[in-house]
Each structure stands twice: as structure tokens, then as C-alpha cells.
Write a protein that holds these residues in place. Structure first.
Motif, mmCIF file in Angstrom:
data_model
loop_
_atom_site.group_PDB
_atom_site.id
_atom_site.type_symbol
_atom_site.label_atom_id
_atom_site.label_comp_id
_atom_site.label_asym_id
_atom_site.label_seq_id
_atom_site.Cartn_x
_atom_site.Cartn_y
_atom_site.Cartn_z
ATOM 1 N N GLN A 1 0.866 -1.171 0.000
ATOM 2 C CA GLN A 1 0.000 0.000 0.000
ATOM 3 C C GLN A 1 0.905 1.224 0.000
ATOM 4 O OE1 GLN A 1 -2.433 0.516 3.478
ATOM 5 N NE2 GLN A 1 -3.585 2.188 2.565
ATOM 6 N N LEU A 2 0.730 2.107 -0.982
ATOM 7 C CA LEU A 2 1.502 3.348 -1.031
ATOM 8 C C LEU A 2 0.667 4.468 -0.440
ATOM 9 C CD1 LEU A 2 3.164 3.288 -4.581
ATOM 10 C CD2 LEU A 2 4.142 2.603 -2.393
ATOM 11 N N THR A 3 1.249 5.214 0.487
ATOM 12 C CA THR A 3 0.573 6.358 1.087
ATOM 13 C C THR A 3 1.507 7.559 1.027
ATOM 14 O OG1 THR A 3 1.296 5.621 3.278
ATOM 15 C CG2 THR A 3 -0.957 5.068 2.621
ATOM 16 N N TRP A 4 0.907 8.732 0.937
ATOM 17 C CA TRP A 4 1.641 9.994 0.905
ATOM 18 C C TRP A 4 1.462 10.695 2.243
ATOM 19 C CZ3 TRP A 4 4.625 11.169 -3.262
ATOM 20 C CH2 TRP A 4 4.383 10.481 -4.443
ATOM 21 N N HIS A 5 2.546 11.300 2.739
ATOM 22 C CA HIS A 5 2.534 11.986 4.034
ATOM 23 C C HIS A 5 3.229 13.331 3.888
ATOM 24 C CE1 HIS A 5 1.628 8.155 6.229
ATOM 25 N NE2 HIS A 5 2.161 7.665 5.119
ATOM 26 N N ASP B 1 5.357 14.468 8.557
ATOM 27 C CA ASP B 1 4.974 13.514 9.610
ATOM 28 C C ASP B 1 3.644 13.869 10.274
ATOM 29 O OD1 ASP B 1 7.134 11.761 9.331
ATOM 30 O OD2 ASP B 1 8.419 13.039 10.557
ATOM 31 N N SER B 2 2.768 14.591 9.556
ATOM 32 C CA SER B 2 1.494 15.008 10.158
ATOM 33 C C SER B 2 0.327 14.122 9.730
ATOM 34 C CB SER B 2 1.200 16.471 9.801
ATOM 35 O OG SER B 2 1.042 16.600 8.401
ATOM 36 N N GLY B 3 0.617 12.995 9.161
ATOM 37 C CA GLY B 3 -0.452 12.078 8.789
ATOM 38 C C GLY B 3 -0.539 11.859 7.291
ATOM 39 N N ILE B 4 -1.451 11.014 6.927
ATOM 40 C CA ILE B 4 -1.625 10.631 5.533
ATOM 41 C C ILE B 4 -2.317 11.751 4.765
ATOM 42 C CG2 ILE B 4 -2.817 9.006 4.009
ATOM 43 C CD1 ILE B 4 -2.475 6.884 6.165
ATOM 44 N N ILE B 5 -1.819 12.018 3.569
ATOM 45 C CA ILE B 5 -2.462 12.975 2.664
ATOM 46 C C ILE B 5 -3.556 12.226 1.916
ATOM 47 C CG2 ILE B 5 -2.144 14.439 0.636
ATOM 48 C CD1 ILE B 5 0.801 14.730 1.475
ATOM 49 N N ASP C 1 -9.826 18.938 -2.409
ATOM 50 C CA ASP C 1 -10.004 19.901 -3.495
ATOM 51 C C ASP C 1 -8.702 20.228 -4.216
ATOM 52 O OD1 ASP C 1 -12.704 20.055 -3.071
ATOM 53 O OD2 ASP C 1 -12.586 21.843 -1.815
ATOM 54 N N GLU C 2 -7.630 20.409 -3.473
ATOM 55 C CA GLU C 2 -6.357 20.821 -4.068
ATOM 56 C C GLU C 2 -5.352 19.687 -4.170
ATOM 57 O OE1 GLU C 2 -6.090 23.913 -5.323
ATOM 58 O OE2 GLU C 2 -8.142 24.239 -4.667
ATOM 59 N N VAL C 3 -5.774 18.456 -3.849
ATOM 60 C CA VAL C 3 -4.873 17.304 -3.858
ATOM 61 C C VAL C 3 -5.544 16.144 -4.584
ATOM 62 C CG1 VAL C 3 -3.653 15.627 -2.422
ATOM 63 C CG2 VAL C 3 -3.857 17.982 -1.645
ATOM 64 N N ASN C 4 -4.840 15.580 -5.552
ATOM 65 C CA ASN C 4 -5.330 14.389 -6.245
ATOM 66 C C ASN C 4 -4.288 13.286 -6.126
ATOM 67 O OD1 ASN C 4 -7.752 15.550 -7.384
ATOM 68 N ND2 ASN C 4 -6.399 16.725 -8.702
ATOM 69 N N CYS D 1 6.712 9.368 0.664
ATOM 70 C CA CYS D 1 5.865 8.302 0.157
ATOM 71 C C CYS D 1 6.273 7.050 0.935
ATOM 72 C CB CYS D 1 6.114 8.108 -1.337
ATOM 73 S SG CYS D 1 5.235 6.703 -2.050
ATOM 74 N N GLN D 2 5.297 6.314 1.426
ATOM 75 C CA GLN D 2 5.578 5.130 2.237
ATOM 76 C C GLN D 2 4.927 3.895 1.627
ATOM 77 O OE1 GLN D 2 5.433 5.346 6.580
ATOM 78 N NE2 GLN D 2 3.939 3.696 6.525
ATOM 79 N N ALA D 3 5.693 2.834 1.521
ATOM 80 C CA ALA D 3 5.173 1.544 1.064
ATOM 81 C C ALA D 3 5.044 0.637 2.281
ATOM 82 C CB ALA D 3 6.113 0.914 0.045
#
Length: 118
Positions: A29-33, A36-40, A44-47, A80-82
Motif C-alpha cells: 500500500q503506497l501512502t503519501w505523508h 509527519d502530520s499524517g496521511i495525505i 479539493d487541491e490534492v489528487n 511516500c511510504q510503502a
């Protein structure tokens, strides 16, 4: 992992970042952060979009982060975290920074009387 690069973007513009991780049977699972304030998450301004591709017999999961109408508050450290489902303790992170550039001359300011001569 294939990491995004550090980037400079002008105020108000849009910028894209790509992150990818190779896998065998099960994609991570790839997540964007951010900072260090949490998952993006999509907003509206983020895809954020993801896809699985195969290149020369190797499977990759690819994720794209798009920041639209960049503001000064978007500046900072991102990663980016896998995370692998078969072993949640096994994670990989790649870090990159975003620097937001103000237009030359900074903010627009003028004296109306100096600009308009009647």
C-alpha cells in the motif's frame, strides 16, 4: 522504491510527484505523508491516483500525488511510504521537499495614484 525528487514550484502552479514500488504477488500500500502530520488524502487541491504496471517482467505499483494551486503553506518535507500487507512492520519511505517560489518582486503592491495618471 522509485522516489520523487525534491522540487521547486511557483506559487499557484500545479506539481506532480511519482512514487513506485516493485512487488511479487501482493502489492504494498503506497501512502503519501506531509511533515509527519499524517496521511495525505484526496481533497479539493490534492489528487492521488494509483495503478499497477508490469515492466520487463517486474510488477510495480505506481502512485501519483498532484498538488494543485500550490500555496506557501504547501512547502515542506513530504514522503511516500510503502507498507507490505504480509509484514506490516516492513515499510519503506522515500523523502522529498517542496519549495514554493513567490513571483519575482514578491507580492504586488503599488500606489494607485502613481500608476493611473489622468
Amino acid at each position: 522504491m522509485i522516489a520523487p525528487s525534491d522540487a521547486e514550484v511557483s506559487l499557484g502552479n500545479t506539481i506532480f510527484f511519482t512514487c513506485a514500488a516493485a512487488f511479487g504477488e501482493t502489492p504494498p500500500q503506497l501512502t503519501w505523508h506531509r511533515n509527519d502530520s499524517g496521511i495525505i488524502r484526496n481533497a479539493d487541491e490534492v489528487n492521488i491516483s494509483s495503478s499497477i504496471i508490469s515492466e520487463r517482467g517486474v510488477n510495480f505499483i505506481v502512485s501519483i500525488l498532484e498538488l494543485c494551486g500550490v500555496e506557501l503553506s504547501d512547502e515542506g518535507l513530504y514522503f511516500c511510504q510503502a507498507t507490505y500487507t504480509f509484514n506490516p512492520d516492513l515499510t519503506s519511505r522515500v523523502y522529498f521537499t517542496v519549495d514554493v517560489l513567490e513571483p519575482e518582486g514578491g507580492h504586488c503592491s503599488y500606489n494607485f495614484a502613481d500608476v493611473v495618471k489622468i
